[in-house]
Design an enzyme around this catalytic site. Sequence first.
Site: not given
Ligand code: GLY
Length: 580
Positions: A377, A395-397, A419, A449, A470
């Site tokens: 992220t 983010t793209l995760n 997620d 998060s 994350g």
């Molecule tokens: N993909 C990480 C978050 O959104 O927490």
Amino acid sequence: MRNSALKSLSFALFIACGTALPQIAAAASPEPVKAERGMVVTAQHLASDVGVEVLKKGGNAVDAAVAVGYALAVVYPTAGNIGGGGFMTIRFKDGRTTFLDFRERAPLAATKTMYQDDKGDLVKGLSTNGYLAVGVPGPVAGFEFARSRYGTRPLKELIEPAITLAREGFQLEQGDVDTFDGRTERLAKDPAAAEIFLKAGKPFELGDKLIQADLAASLSSIAEKGPDAFYKGAIADAIVKASAEKGGILSKKDFEQYQVRELEPVKCNYRGYDIVSSPPPSSGGVIICEILNILEGYPLSYLGYGSAETVHAMIEAMRHAYVDRNTALGDPDFVDNPVAKLTDKAYAKEIRDKIDPFRAGVSEALKPEGFGESKETTHYSIIDDEGNAVAVTYTLNGSFGAGVVAPGTGILLNNEMDDFTAKPGAPNLYGLVQGEANAIAPRKTPLSSMSPTIISKDGKPFMVIGSPGGARIITITLEAILNVIDHGMNIQEAVDAPRLHHQWLPDKVFMEPYALSPDTLKLLSAMGHDVEIDKNWTIWGQATGILVGGESLAEIAEGGGARYNGAADSRIGAGAARGY
Ligand code: GLY
């Protein structure tokens, strides 16, 4: 008896040192970058340059945030994006605050069990790889929502630097090359991604130029036609076509119906500092506030950075708060989130009363009845000459998201569907074990998060902070705040200092190398904590922060240093704080 005696002692010490400055914990970092009129801190120096140029030309912090968002999509493809999702926290110069949610939504055809087989077992890789992992992207809508309401400059002007960087390319430095490390196999699986992000099937090397002609064309059409180019035009068509051909479920309607949400940020007060952060569908702000409220009852400054007592209090606060994160929170359009309760100081006291000062808690014992992320992220922090502050995490995760690019678009797509709770009780990409509140449903947003956070003191901006990481985003952001407020570190030391993380399950304390001394580890182990160096996370999330009025509390107390003090985490190879 022992508990209450220790609590009384802690309280007495807290009162005794409550007005004193925190002890100085010299973490030996480079000096923060100092400036008087504006500051932009991002994970890639070219994007920081783009942001600071916007400020110099008279754009405000929101304008700069939009330009940086597009620039990072070009120069930081591991996480910067227009095919993913994110959040923007804004604190205006007059003290008003707002929060924009432009995170991914589940496709209309999504179902609760879409990542399970006939027996109800999770199918490995389905929620992380390829088109079935893709949520409906939000950044193009989010940036335009921000710009049209709170910015001052035309969209074309703000996208132009990103178009140029994509069309003409940029030379890769070591920090850039590092972001491609270990991604070859994944990117090679998608011909359109491989064509752009690999060099004849091999990873890019230092000094190579990354040119992204298709992305330049997509960005140009967004600059011309606005978000409709992405959500109603040829870009959506190309993504939906590729998705249908490769096992995905994205539809044109998913794109047409995408809506940004403007939400009230989560607010709390920690030792006199006003914290403004992300509300659900992020867990970030709520859980940071819950942990801070719990920790407010401990004299952390007196107990000291990295001491067994400080670490014990932090771990137990994290353990309790992550139970709430993983079981109680979800998309506010679908779930009644108990935000008021979780951010209430009385609730924090209830938790403190359950924490044994001498023994580690047991995570399994906190499991509610019936209970059955990547570092990739990126966060950036911006403040302008008028004092408008913007914190963006998007983010793209996973790194390079789902590892797919719809042919002709140049746009990397996310794997944010991971997620969600793919199956209650089963760990996701970040080892998070989550519950029903975060179950998959059409148009629902997966719990995040991400914690773009802005802190003020006495009505003035004090700190802009956030991080990738994350599930660790929350604890990384939290620890940067504690390091400044409780431990007296300057902003660079605060983001660089080694970190700890506990997320309830697994019942383990993860630490970065050198975070704790052998003596402290022995003390924690005797209390029952299971501490280990996190081998899977050689580089934890890279925070980017700004401190206002001085580089540290000590400098502010002495009468102040530079107005703006920026710090890009030393863990970021390519990042930079740029001011003017
Ligand atoms: N993909 C990480 C978050 O959104 O927490």
